[in-house]
Design a protein around this motif. Structure first.
Motif, PDB file in Angstrom:
ATOM      1  N   TYR A  28      32.002  -4.808 -41.375  1.00 48.43           N
ATOM      2  CA  TYR A  28      30.674  -4.437 -40.773  1.00 48.43           C
ATOM      3  C   TYR A  28      30.722  -3.970 -39.326  1.00 48.43           C
ATOM      4  O   TYR A  28      30.344  -2.885 -38.765  1.00 48.43           O
ATOM      5  CB  TYR A  28      29.557  -5.504 -40.788  1.00 48.43           C
ATOM      6  N   ILE A  69      27.923  -1.153 -39.181  1.00 47.29           N
ATOM      7  CA  ILE A  69      26.885  -1.086 -40.144  1.00 47.29           C
ATOM      8  C   ILE A  69      26.398  -2.776 -40.367  1.00 47.29           C
ATOM      9  O   ILE A  69      27.053  -3.631 -39.954  1.00 47.29           O
ATOM     10  CB  ILE A  69      27.150  -0.517 -41.479  1.00 47.29           C
ATOM     11  N   PHE A  91      24.162  -5.311 -43.534  1.00 46.18           N
ATOM     12  CA  PHE A  91      23.522  -5.334 -44.778  1.00 46.18           C
ATOM     13  C   PHE A  91      22.484  -6.379 -45.018  1.00 46.18           C
ATOM     14  O   PHE A  91      22.772  -7.516 -45.397  1.00 46.18           O
ATOM     15  CB  PHE A  91      24.591  -5.471 -46.011  1.00 46.18           C
ATOM     16  N   ARG A 125      23.314  -0.005 -57.351  1.00 46.00           N
ATOM     17  CA  ARG A 125      23.882   0.519 -56.160  1.00 46.00           C
ATOM     18  C   ARG A 125      23.074   1.993 -56.111  1.00 46.00           C
ATOM     19  O   ARG A 125      22.982   2.869 -56.938  1.00 46.00           O
ATOM     20  CB  ARG A 125      25.351   0.696 -56.170  1.00 46.00           C
ATOM     21  N   THR A 135      21.932   3.917 -50.337  1.00 47.10           N
ATOM     22  CA  THR A 135      21.877   3.031 -49.028  1.00 47.10           C
ATOM     23  C   THR A 135      21.573   1.426 -49.438  1.00 47.10           C
ATOM     24  O   THR A 135      21.416   0.937 -48.528  1.00 47.10           O
ATOM     25  CB  THR A 135      20.716   3.378 -48.379  1.00 47.10           C
ATOM     26  N   SER A 136      21.615   1.088 -50.702  1.00 44.95           N
ATOM     27  CA  SER A 136      21.288  -0.310 -50.765  1.00 44.95           C
ATOM     28  C   SER A 136      22.183  -0.881 -51.957  1.00 44.95           C
ATOM     29  O   SER A 136      22.600  -0.106 -53.011  1.00 44.95           O
ATOM     30  CB  SER A 136      19.649  -0.573 -50.986  1.00 44.95           C
ATOM     31  N   CYS A 182      21.885  -0.868 -46.495  1.00 43.76           N
ATOM     32  CA  CYS A 182      22.778  -0.647 -45.326  1.00 43.76           C
ATOM     33  C   CYS A 182      22.011  -0.054 -44.208  1.00 43.76           C
ATOM     34  O   CYS A 182      21.306   0.856 -44.278  1.00 43.76           O
ATOM     35  CB  CYS A 182      23.680   0.341 -46.104  1.00 43.76           C
ATOM     36  N   ASN A 210      22.504   1.083 -39.908  1.00 44.47           N
ATOM     37  CA  ASN A 210      23.439   1.632 -38.931  1.00 44.47           C
ATOM     38  C   ASN A 210      22.903   0.587 -37.433  1.00 44.47           C
ATOM     39  O   ASN A 210      22.233  -0.204 -37.815  1.00 44.47           O
ATOM     40  CB  ASN A 210      23.299   3.054 -38.228  1.00 44.47           C
ATOM     41  N   ILE A 260      25.937   3.926 -47.387  1.00 43.13           N
ATOM     42  CA  ILE A 260      26.870   3.183 -47.622  1.00 43.13           C
ATOM     43  C   ILE A 260      28.069   3.951 -47.259  1.00 43.13           C
ATOM     44  O   ILE A 260      28.428   4.969 -47.996  1.00 43.13           O
ATOM     45  CB  ILE A 260      27.029   2.254 -48.935  1.00 43.13           C
TER      46      ILE A 260
END
Length: 141
Positions: free
Chosen positions: A29, A34, A36, A64, A67-68, A93, A95, A103
Motif C-alpha cells: 500500500y 493506495i 483499501f 472484483r 476499484t473494489s 481502493c 489514492n 486497483i
C-alpha cells in the motif's frame, strides 16, 4: 470467543495472504500510494468458539470491480465442516487523496490466482466465486 476477535482473524488472514506472496500489505500500500478501507462489513456467527479451539480461516475474493473487492471469509474448527462464522467485506481502493481509484496492475499481478475477473459495479447480493482459490490460515484461540 469475544465477537470482535472474529474480525481480527479475518484481517489477519488477509495480511497472511500478502505475506505468503512475499510482501506485507502495508509495504504494498505504501509503495503504490493506495489504501483499501472497508466500506461495508457483514458477519454471521453460527456457533460459539471457545477457549483452546483452533480455527481454520478461509479467505478469498469473490468479486472484483475496477476499484473494489468483496472478500469472503469462513471460519471453522479444525477438522469440522460446520461454519463457526462467516464474513463478507467490501473494500474500496483509494489514492492518497482518499478518492476511489483503479486497483493497480502491480497489485493484481501480486494477487494473481486469488482475484476473479473484473465485473460491473453493483450493490446487488454477491454470488460466491467458487472457483477462486482460498487462502487458508489456522489460528488458535
Amino acid at each position: 470467543a469475544y465477537y470482535g476477535n472474529f474480525l481480527k482473524w479475518v484481517e489477519q488472514a488477509e495480511e497472511d495472504l500478502f505475506v505468503s506472496r512475499g510482501q506485507t500489505r502495508g509495504a504494498v500500500y505504501q509503495r503504490l500510494q493506495i489504501g483499501f478501507p472497508r466500506v461495508e462489513v457483514w458477519i454471521r456467527y453460527r456457533k460459539p468458539a471457545r477457549l483452546s479451539d483452533t480455527l481454520t480461516v478461509d479467505w478469498w475474493v469473490e468479486k472484483r470491480t475496477r476499484t473494489s473487492l468483496v472478500a469472503r471469509t469462513e471460519l471453522r474448527r479444525v477438522g469440522e465442516t460446520e461454519l463457526v462464522a462467516e464474513a463478507s467485506s467490501r473494500l474500496v481502493c483509494i489514492n492518497k487523496e482518499f478518492q476511489p481509484t483503479a486497483i493497480p496492475d502491480e497489485m493484481v499481478k501480486l494477487l494473481h490466482g486469488y482475484l476473479p475477473p473484473v465485473t460491473s459495479h453493483t450493490h446487488d447480493e454477491v454470488q460466491p466465486h467458487h472457483d477462486a482459490p482460498k487462502h487458508k490460515e489456522t489460528h488458535r484461540w
